[in-house]
Design an enzyme around this catalytic site. Structure first.
Site, PDB file in Angstrom:
ATOM      1  N   LYS A  63      25.611  44.556  31.350  1.00 14.73           N
ATOM      2  CA  LYS A  63      26.337  45.767  30.906  1.00 14.73           C
ATOM      3  C   LYS A  63      27.791  45.418  30.589  1.00 14.73           C
ATOM      4  O   LYS A  63      28.320  45.745  29.540  1.00 14.73           O
ATOM      5  CB  LYS A  63      26.276  46.831  31.992  1.00 14.73           C
ATOM      6  CG  LYS A  63      24.864  47.295  32.328  1.00 14.73           C
ATOM      7  CD  LYS A  63      24.843  48.455  33.323  1.00 14.73           C
ATOM      8  CE  LYS A  63      25.348  48.039  34.684  1.00 14.73           C
ATOM      9  NZ  LYS A  63      24.507  47.065  35.386  1.00 14.73           N
ATOM     10  N   ARG A 104      20.305  45.817  46.011  1.00 15.34           N
ATOM     11  CA  ARG A 104      20.854  46.559  44.859  1.00 15.34           C
ATOM     12  C   ARG A 104      19.764  46.813  43.826  1.00 15.34           C
ATOM     13  O   ARG A 104      19.689  47.875  43.218  1.00 15.34           O
ATOM     14  CB  ARG A 104      22.009  45.764  44.229  1.00 15.34           C
ATOM     15  CG  ARG A 104      23.286  45.912  45.020  1.00 15.34           C
ATOM     16  CD  ARG A 104      24.262  44.815  44.745  1.00 15.34           C
ATOM     17  NE  ARG A 104      24.593  44.753  43.324  1.00 15.34           N
ATOM     18  CZ  ARG A 104      25.089  43.653  42.752  1.00 15.34           C
ATOM     19  NH1 ARG A 104      25.274  42.568  43.455  1.00 15.34           N
ATOM     20  NH2 ARG A 104      25.392  43.647  41.484  1.00 15.34           N
ATOM     21  N   ARG A 129      28.015  34.362  39.011  1.00 16.85           N
ATOM     22  CA  ARG A 129      29.022  35.287  38.459  1.00 16.85           C
ATOM     23  C   ARG A 129      30.329  35.191  39.216  1.00 16.85           C
ATOM     24  O   ARG A 129      30.340  35.188  40.436  1.00 16.85           O
ATOM     25  CB  ARG A 129      28.492  36.719  38.503  1.00 16.85           C
ATOM     26  CG  ARG A 129      29.535  37.780  38.175  1.00 16.85           C
ATOM     27  CD  ARG A 129      28.954  39.090  37.731  1.00 16.85           C
ATOM     28  NE  ARG A 129      28.201  39.764  38.776  1.00 16.85           N
ATOM     29  CZ  ARG A 129      27.608  40.954  38.570  1.00 16.85           C
ATOM     30  NH1 ARG A 129      27.665  41.543  37.369  1.00 16.85           N
ATOM     31  NH2 ARG A 129      26.927  41.539  39.540  1.00 16.85           N
ATOM     32  N   ARG A 189      32.078  38.375  43.882  1.00 16.91           N
ATOM     33  CA  ARG A 189      31.901  39.735  44.404  1.00 16.91           C
ATOM     34  C   ARG A 189      31.162  39.685  45.735  1.00 16.91           C
ATOM     35  O   ARG A 189      30.203  38.929  45.893  1.00 16.91           O
ATOM     36  CB  ARG A 189      31.115  40.555  43.397  1.00 16.91           C
ATOM     37  CG  ARG A 189      31.932  40.945  42.194  1.00 16.91           C
ATOM     38  CD  ARG A 189      31.136  41.656  41.137  1.00 16.91           C
ATOM     39  NE  ARG A 189      30.071  42.493  41.655  1.00 16.91           N
ATOM     40  CZ  ARG A 189      29.347  43.290  40.872  1.00 16.91           C
ATOM     41  NH1 ARG A 189      29.605  43.338  39.568  1.00 16.91           N
ATOM     42  NH2 ARG A 189      28.376  44.022  41.374  1.00 16.91           N
TER      43      ARG A 189
HETATM   44  N1  LIG Z   1      22.916  32.791  31.775  1.00 15.33           N
HETATM   45  C1  LIG Z   1      23.358  33.925  31.249  1.00 15.33           C
HETATM   46  N2  LIG Z   1      24.305  34.627  31.929  1.00 15.33           N
HETATM   47  C2  LIG Z   1      24.712  35.787  31.357  1.00 15.33           C
HETATM   48  C3  LIG Z   1      24.207  36.285  30.133  1.00 15.33           C
HETATM   49  N3  LIG Z   1      24.847  37.477  29.854  1.00 15.33           N
HETATM   50  C4  LIG Z   1      25.718  37.707  30.886  1.00 15.33           C
HETATM   51  N4  LIG Z   1      25.641  36.684  31.771  1.00 15.33           N
HETATM   52  C5  LIG Z   1      26.381  36.518  33.019  1.00 15.33           C
HETATM   53  O1  LIG Z   1      25.588  37.159  34.018  1.00 15.33           O
HETATM   54  C6  LIG Z   1      26.424  37.855  34.950  1.00 15.33           C
HETATM   55  C7  LIG Z   1      26.091  39.347  34.878  1.00 15.33           C
HETATM   56  O2  LIG Z   1      26.591  39.872  33.648  1.00 15.33           O
HETATM   57  P1  LIG Z   1      27.401  41.270  33.690  1.00 15.33           P
HETATM   58  O3  LIG Z   1      27.845  41.555  32.281  1.00 15.33           O
HETATM   59  O4  LIG Z   1      28.427  41.216  34.769  1.00 15.33           O
HETATM   60  O5  LIG Z   1      26.213  42.276  34.099  1.00 15.33           O
HETATM   61  P2  LIG Z   1      26.307  43.758  34.708  1.00 15.33           P
HETATM   62  O6  LIG Z   1      26.226  43.619  36.200  1.00 15.33           O
HETATM   63  O7  LIG Z   1      25.087  44.464  34.136  1.00 15.33           O
HETATM   64  O8  LIG Z   1      27.613  44.337  34.236  1.00 15.33           O
HETATM   65  C8  LIG Z   1      27.862  37.508  34.550  1.00 15.33           C
HETATM   66  O9  LIG Z   1      28.267  36.348  35.260  1.00 15.33           O
HETATM   67  C9  LIG Z   1      27.741  37.188  33.062  1.00 15.33           C
HETATM   68  O10 LIG Z   1      28.768  36.286  32.624  1.00 15.33           O
HETATM   69  C10 LIG Z   1      23.208  35.499  29.448  1.00 15.33           C
HETATM   70  O11 LIG Z   1      22.709  35.852  28.376  1.00 15.33           O
HETATM   71  N5  LIG Z   1      22.820  34.338  30.045  1.00 15.33           N
HETATM   72  N1  LIG Z   2      27.630  55.318  39.479  1.00 16.95           N
HETATM   73  C1  LIG Z   2      27.587  54.754  40.707  1.00 16.95           C
HETATM   74  N2  LIG Z   2      27.037  55.437  41.756  1.00 16.95           N
HETATM   75  C2  LIG Z   2      26.976  54.899  42.989  1.00 16.95           C
HETATM   76  N3  LIG Z   2      27.439  53.651  43.292  1.00 16.95           N
HETATM   77  C3  LIG Z   2      27.983  52.930  42.272  1.00 16.95           C
HETATM   78  C4  LIG Z   2      28.089  53.440  40.949  1.00 16.95           C
HETATM   79  N4  LIG Z   2      28.670  52.493  40.158  1.00 16.95           N
HETATM   80  C5  LIG Z   2      28.903  51.423  40.959  1.00 16.95           C
HETATM   81  N5  LIG Z   2      28.501  51.687  42.237  1.00 16.95           N
HETATM   82  C6  LIG Z   2      28.607  50.783  43.404  1.00 16.95           C
HETATM   83  O1  LIG Z   2      29.358  49.628  43.029  1.00 16.95           O
HETATM   84  C7  LIG Z   2      28.522  48.454  43.066  1.00 16.95           C
HETATM   85  C8  LIG Z   2      28.883  47.533  41.927  1.00 16.95           C
HETATM   86  O2  LIG Z   2      28.634  48.221  40.708  1.00 16.95           O
HETATM   87  P1  LIG Z   2      28.599  47.361  39.337  1.00 16.95           P
HETATM   88  O3  LIG Z   2      29.854  46.582  39.213  1.00 16.95           O
HETATM   89  O4  LIG Z   2      28.189  48.307  38.253  1.00 16.95           O
HETATM   90  O5  LIG Z   2      27.472  46.316  39.632  1.00 16.95           O
HETATM   91  P2  LIG Z   2      26.133  45.997  38.891  1.00 16.95           P
HETATM   92  O6  LIG Z   2      26.224  46.345  37.450  1.00 16.95           O
HETATM   93  O7  LIG Z   2      25.979  44.539  39.148  1.00 16.95           O
HETATM   94  O8  LIG Z   2      25.166  46.871  39.607  1.00 16.95           O
HETATM   95  C9  LIG Z   2      27.082  49.006  42.989  1.00 16.95           C
HETATM   96  O9  LIG Z   2      26.176  48.094  43.558  1.00 16.95           O
HETATM   97  C10 LIG Z   2      27.231  50.285  43.831  1.00 16.95           C
HETATM   98  O10 LIG Z   2      27.295  49.965  45.205  1.00 16.95           O
END
Ligand SMILES: Nc1nc2c(ncn2[C@@H]2O[C@H](COP(=O)(O)OP(=O)(O)O)[C@@H](O)[C@H]2O)c(=O)[nH]1
Ligand SMILES: Nc1ncnc2c1ncn2[C@@H]1O[C@H](COP(=O)(O)OP(=O)(O)O)[C@@H](O)[C@H]1O
Length: 227
Positions: free
Chosen positions: A18, A181, A137, A170
């Site tokens: 995301k 999660r 990450r 994190r």
């Molecule tokens: N190997 C790999 N890592 C990725 C890719 N896209 C994102 N990442 C990494 O995976 C982790 C999760 O991505 P992030 O954008 O933080 O996901 P979110 O938790 O959904 O916001 C981060 O360390 C990114 O840099 C991909 O296509 N391949």
């Molecule tokens: N909309 C939400 N409602 C409840 N908890 C949230 C929300 N957004 C984030 N959080 C809390 O913050 C943590 C980290 O969120 P985020 O950075 O979006 O992580 P990820 O995309 O890896 O789940 C989540 O695991 C949750 O504990």
């Protein structure tokens, strides 16, 4: 680039990409689009030791969701502060809403300002792919910039590319907490998707194993609908 306001929600499992997709969209679309990540907002509250941060810290470490009430008031205040509550603004919400009651609260706020959500994207990435990502990450908390030791490493190990400030791991990015999660995600996201699927043509799913595969599909769909 946008011919009409984009009011977008980004859904997806923890680690689905995301934040990565948001960064690319902001770069491509430019200042007419602003984004907010609920996770980054919480982490900056934790860093600043605000009441919300103190409440959220242990919850996040345990891989649970922060209570809806807290999230709704936190995000609603941000929407007002960023002046998103008008029919001309284009914005992207990453990580909120995450439950159906958050979505209902958001809708009631938006509907009073004639700026309903008009695009809900669900990033569908296989779970086996995202566990490895989480373990590699690193984040720069003040900016929300995201790195990955294998996918997009910082130029200088451990340092943010732009500010040179230290990166951090994190507290919720270890394999054990990540599984919790994922459970929380599975439990709350299905009802949320059903909630948005019932809207005509607002909900859109994109599948892929890498962000490089997903991003072109996402950009094309945004241009098709809003370009
Ligand atoms: N190997 C790999 N890592 C990725 C890719 N896209 C994102 N990442 C990494 O995976 C982790 C999760 O991505 P992030 O954008 O933080 O996901 P979110 O938790 O959904 O916001 C981060 O360390 C990114 O840099 C991909 O296509 N391949
Ligand atoms: N909309 C939400 N409602 C409840 N908890 C949230 C929300 N957004 C984030 N959080 C809390 O913050 C943590 C980290 O969120 P985020 O950075 O979006 O992580 P990820 O995309 O890896 O789940 C989540 O695991 C949750 O504990």
């Amino acid at each position: 680039m946008l011919q009409r306001p984009l009011r977008m929600i980004m859904l997806g499992a923890p680690g689905a990409g995301k934040g990565t997709q948001t960064e690319r969209l902001l770069k491509k679309i430019g200042p007419s689009l602003t984004a907010m990540s609920s996770g980054d907002l919480l982490r900056s509250n934790i860093a600043a030791k605000t009441p919300v941060g103190l409440e959220a810290q242990e919850i996040i470490k345990a891989g649970k969701l922060v209570p809806d009430k807290t999230m709704i008031s936190l995000i609603t205040a941000e929407l007002e502060k960023n002046n998103w509550l008008n029919s001309k603004a284009s914005w992207l919400l990453d990580g909120f809403p995450r439950t159906k009651s958050q979505a209902e609260a958001l809708d009631s706020t938006l509907s009073t300002h004639d700026c309903a959500v008009n695009f809900v994207v669900d990033l569908v990435v296989p779970e086996r792919v995202i566990l490895e990502r989480i373990e590699n990450r690193w984040v720069h908390v003040p900016s929300g910039r995201v790195y990955n030791l294998t996918y997009n490493p910082p130029k200088v190990p451990g340092k943010d590319d732009i500010t040179g400030e230290p990166l951090s791991k994190r507290a919720d990015d270890d394999a054990e907490t990540f599984k919790k999660r994922l459970d929380a995600f599975r439990e709350t996201t299905e009802p949320l998707k059903e909630y948005y699927r019932s809207r005509d043509d607002v909900f859109w799913e994109v599948h892929g194993e890498t962000s490089d595969e997903i991003y072109p599909q996402l950009e094309k769909e945004i241009l098709r609908r809003f370009g």
